[in-house]
Write an enzyme that holds these catalytic residues in place. Sequence first.
Site, PDB file in Angstrom:
ATOM      1  N   HIS A 139     -51.287  61.062 -21.144  1.00 57.85           N
ATOM      2  CA  HIS A 139     -52.241  62.022 -21.735  1.00 57.85           C
ATOM      3  C   HIS A 139     -51.901  63.463 -21.347  1.00 57.85           C
ATOM      4  CE1 HIS A 139     -55.435  59.177 -23.112  1.00 57.85           C
ATOM      5  NE2 HIS A 139     -54.918  58.410 -22.171  1.00 57.85           N
ATOM      6  N   HIS A 160     -50.215  49.447 -20.164  1.00 59.89           N
ATOM      7  CA  HIS A 160     -51.461  48.751 -19.820  1.00 59.89           C
ATOM      8  C   HIS A 160     -52.251  48.478 -21.082  1.00 59.89           C
ATOM      9  CE1 HIS A 160     -52.809  52.941 -19.944  1.00 59.89           C
ATOM     10  NE2 HIS A 160     -54.077  52.566 -19.871  1.00 59.89           N
ATOM     11  N   HIS A 204     -55.211  49.159 -22.402  1.00 59.15           N
ATOM     12  CA  HIS A 204     -56.177  49.986 -23.128  1.00 59.15           C
ATOM     13  C   HIS A 204     -55.727  50.256 -24.566  1.00 59.15           C
ATOM     14  CE1 HIS A 204     -58.054  51.603 -19.147  1.00 59.15           C
ATOM     15  NE2 HIS A 204     -58.592  50.471 -19.534  1.00 59.15           N
ATOM     16  N   ASP A 246     -55.875  52.731 -26.511  1.00 58.12           N
ATOM     17  CA  ASP A 246     -55.181  53.973 -26.872  1.00 58.12           C
ATOM     18  C   ASP A 246     -53.706  53.942 -26.454  1.00 58.12           C
ATOM     19  OD1 ASP A 246     -56.338  54.181 -24.180  1.00 58.12           O
ATOM     20  OD2 ASP A 246     -55.663  56.272 -24.176  1.00 58.12           O
ATOM     21  N   HIS A 247     -53.281  52.824 -25.833  1.00 59.45           N
ATOM     22  CA  HIS A 247     -51.864  52.647 -25.479  1.00 59.45           C
ATOM     23  C   HIS A 247     -51.235  51.454 -26.187  1.00 59.45           C
ATOM     24  CE1 HIS A 247     -52.115  55.587 -22.094  1.00 59.45           C
ATOM     25  NE2 HIS A 247     -53.395  55.331 -22.327  1.00 59.45           N
ATOM     26  N   HIS A 274     -55.685  51.953 -12.178  1.00 57.11           N
ATOM     27  CA  HIS A 274     -56.381  52.313 -13.427  1.00 57.11           C
ATOM     28  C   HIS A 274     -56.777  51.026 -14.154  1.00 57.11           C
ATOM     29  CE1 HIS A 274     -57.268  54.573 -17.080  1.00 57.11           C
ATOM     30  NE2 HIS A 274     -56.417  53.824 -17.749  1.00 57.11           N
ATOM     31  N   ASP A 303     -51.355  55.692 -17.602  1.00 55.79           N
ATOM     32  CA  ASP A 303     -52.549  56.390 -17.113  1.00 55.79           C
ATOM     33  C   ASP A 303     -52.714  56.269 -15.597  1.00 55.79           C
ATOM     34  OD1 ASP A 303     -53.073  57.025 -19.720  1.00 55.79           O
ATOM     35  OD2 ASP A 303     -54.850  55.756 -19.918  1.00 55.79           O
TER      36      ASP A 303
HETATM   37 FE    FE Z   1     -55.221  56.265 -21.926  1.00 56.92          FE
HETATM   38 ZN    ZN Z   2     -55.895  53.812 -19.890  1.00 54.69          ZN
END
Ligand code: FE
Ligand code: ZN
Length: 259
Positions: free
Chosen positions: A169, A55, A57, A59-60, A114, A131
Amino acid sequence: MNHIIPIPAFKDNYIWAMVKVNGTGIAVIDPGDAKPVLTYLHNNQLSLNAILITHHHWDHSGGIAALSDQFKNIPVYGPASENIPGLTHPVKEGDIIALPAFALSLNVYDIPGHTLGHVAYYGSEMLFCGDTLFSCGCGRLFEGTPTQMVASLDKIKKLPLNTQIYCGHEYTLANLAFAQTVEPQNAYIAAKIAAVKSLRAQNYPTLPVTLASELQTNPFLRCTEPTVIKAVEQHTNLTLHSPIDVFTHLRAWKDQFVS
Ligand code: FE
Ligand code: ZN
């Protein structure tokens, strides 16, 4: 034979690296940061073969540009319905990703909730789900609805029980505190807390986790269990009529929960 290695990133992200035994290259899932991936490649004298994104975001997906810059022409798979710079192979439910270097093919599932375009990759009894599902928890609903998330979690519930779940995570211990608040009598949760505390004390990841274990311990997969329904009804003082109602109030409870 492939090994799946966690490359820790940021505070609690895992970038999953698929490493073929005696191979020369790896594939990474959700490289939010290029730096730890490049360090891993350098230390092990490996190159990068493919990137898969669950996805949008940061942080990915934040490492795509730097990794693609260093490793030209590698495929970057990710959700077709999200705007992610650097994707070369947009994918959606029903697509199959062939990774011949790893003797593996992965099925793509749409698992919105999410985020709206969130996808998962499943193959050889491994699920990479970003996530959407965490061990003993699930992702927050930043973009999707409870109905979408319940449908996404139901898809995951139908996979084989021995599926190894690789989440984005390391949230397991915090999630278990909430799970135990919801189901204080659940012996699987108590046993899991002991096991997870021991792993974390040694700085080991608590992932992957089997679907069988999640079905016993994850309240978000247990919205049709009488114990979970009763706990959410007591917490909210409401009578809940459907699994989606239960999920909606369980998610809201978790959003407010301080362990
Ligand atoms: Fe994340
Ligand atoms: Zn995420």
